[in-house]
Design an enzyme around this catalytic site. Structure first.
Site, PDB file in Angstrom:
ATOM      1  N   ASP A  16      27.139  -6.004 -22.972  1.00 38.68           N
ATOM      2  CA  ASP A  16      27.595  -6.997 -23.944  1.00 38.68           C
ATOM      3  C   ASP A  16      28.669  -7.915 -23.359  1.00 38.68           C
ATOM      4  OD1 ASP A  16      29.665  -5.185 -23.864  1.00 38.68           O
ATOM      5  OD2 ASP A  16      29.549  -4.613 -25.974  1.00 38.68           O
ATOM      6  N   SER A  17      29.069  -7.654 -22.110  1.00 37.95           N
ATOM      7  CA  SER A  17      29.984  -8.563 -21.412  1.00 37.95           C
ATOM      8  C   SER A  17      29.328  -9.919 -21.188  1.00 37.95           C
ATOM      9  CB  SER A  17      30.418  -7.970 -20.066  1.00 37.95           C
ATOM     10  OG  SER A  17      29.290  -7.643 -19.280  1.00 37.95           O
ATOM     11  N   ASP A  55      23.265  -2.326 -23.809  1.00 38.54           N
ATOM     12  CA  ASP A  55      24.422  -2.064 -24.663  1.00 38.54           C
ATOM     13  C   ASP A  55      24.073  -2.276 -26.132  1.00 38.54           C
ATOM     14  OD1 ASP A  55      26.684  -1.174 -23.357  1.00 38.54           O
ATOM     15  OD2 ASP A  55      27.410  -3.172 -22.836  1.00 38.54           O
ATOM     16  N   LYS A  85      23.457   2.163 -24.478  1.00 41.27           N
ATOM     17  CA  LYS A  85      24.827   2.612 -24.219  1.00 41.27           C
ATOM     18  C   LYS A  85      25.689   2.357 -25.445  1.00 41.27           C
ATOM     19  CE  LYS A  85      27.760   0.401 -21.392  1.00 41.27           C
ATOM     20  NZ  LYS A  85      28.933   0.114 -22.281  1.00 41.27           N
ATOM     21  N   GLU A 154      35.648   3.652 -17.783  1.00 39.57           N
ATOM     22  CA  GLU A 154      36.208   2.333 -17.480  1.00 39.57           C
ATOM     23  C   GLU A 154      37.733   2.303 -17.503  1.00 39.57           C
ATOM     24  OE1 GLU A 154      35.971  -2.395 -18.761  1.00 39.57           O
ATOM     25  OE2 GLU A 154      34.588  -0.960 -19.671  1.00 39.57           O
TER      26      GLU A 154
END
Length: 235
Positions: A16-17, A55, A85, A154
């Site tokens: 989703d980045s 995602d 994810k 992360e």
């Protein structure tokens, strides 16, 4: 892009980045389920080898496990990807468990969770305090027990990442974590050098931004000087 990456990667994450690197958003939160599905379709279409994970964007799984299941099924059905994810640990372990029970492979995500960040200044390393370390370890155990096949770790301290990998019975994928994680992941545009500013954990393996700038500058010059199109470029 996916076709270029596929031969060299074990797994590709449609993250989703993309909200930030492709659509200019300041966070990952303003991306829809349908947008993730469309990007997922494209990546799956361009790959023949890599595992493809998509995602689940913010708002598509937190409300309830039933809603999460419905949306996860939609992602797998419409994209043809291999799994999804989800960000979170203890709080969403019941959701992961339900998805896995319904034969949907799940990758977890612990440590810094971008979907919970409301302002860019709040992207901070996790696990510096003992209390925070304990919470993240509990998240790992919860994700693992719920049946996730792997977990992204992360932006945590290297010491904590090493400990998590040692404790984990599932594969750990680091991003700003430790080289001792079982695997590593970076945003493609970051490692290729699309942006001038990056997080500390990013290593640029190319300067695509500079390369593109030079190419466009040359194209502009050729157009102005009537060098393009030349005889080779016309019919």
């Amino acid at each position: 892009m996916a076709t270029i990456l596929d031969p060299f990667c074990d797994l590709l994450l449609v993250g989703d980045s993309l909200a930030m690197v492709l659509y200019g958003e300041t966070s990952t939160n303003n991306v829809s389920l349908q947008t993730m599905i469309e990007h997922g379709k494209s990546v799956v279409k361009g790959c023949s080898k890599s595992i493809i994970i998509v995602d689940m964007p913010k708002g598509t799984y937190e409300v309830s496990a039933i809603v999460a299941l419905k949306n996860a099924k939609k992602i797998l059905k419409e994209t043809g990807c291999d799994g999804v994810k989800l960000e979170g640990g203890v709080k969403i372990s019941h959701t992961i468990k339900l998805l896995v029970k319904n034969k949907i492979p799940v990758m977890g995500h612990i440590g810094l969770m971008p979907q919970q960040v409301k302002h860019p200044k709040n992207y901070k390393v996790k696990g510096r305090s003992l209390d925070e370390q304990e919470l993240i370890i509990n998240d790992l155990k919860a994700v693992e027990k719920a049946g996730a096949f792997s977990v992204v770790i992360e932006a945590v301290t290297e010491k904590l990442a090493n400990k998590l990998t040692k404790l984990s019975k599932i594969k750990t994928i680091g991003i700003g974590a430790s080289k001792k994680c079982d695997g590593q992941i970076l945003v493609t545009e970051d490692l290729l050098g699309f942006f001038s500013k990056n997080a500390k954990f990013v290593k640029k393996y190319a300067d695509i931004s500079g390369f593109i700038s030079k190419a466009i500058k040359k194209f502009k010059s050729d157009v102005i000087k009537r060098k393009f199109p030349s005889k080779k470029n016309v019919y």
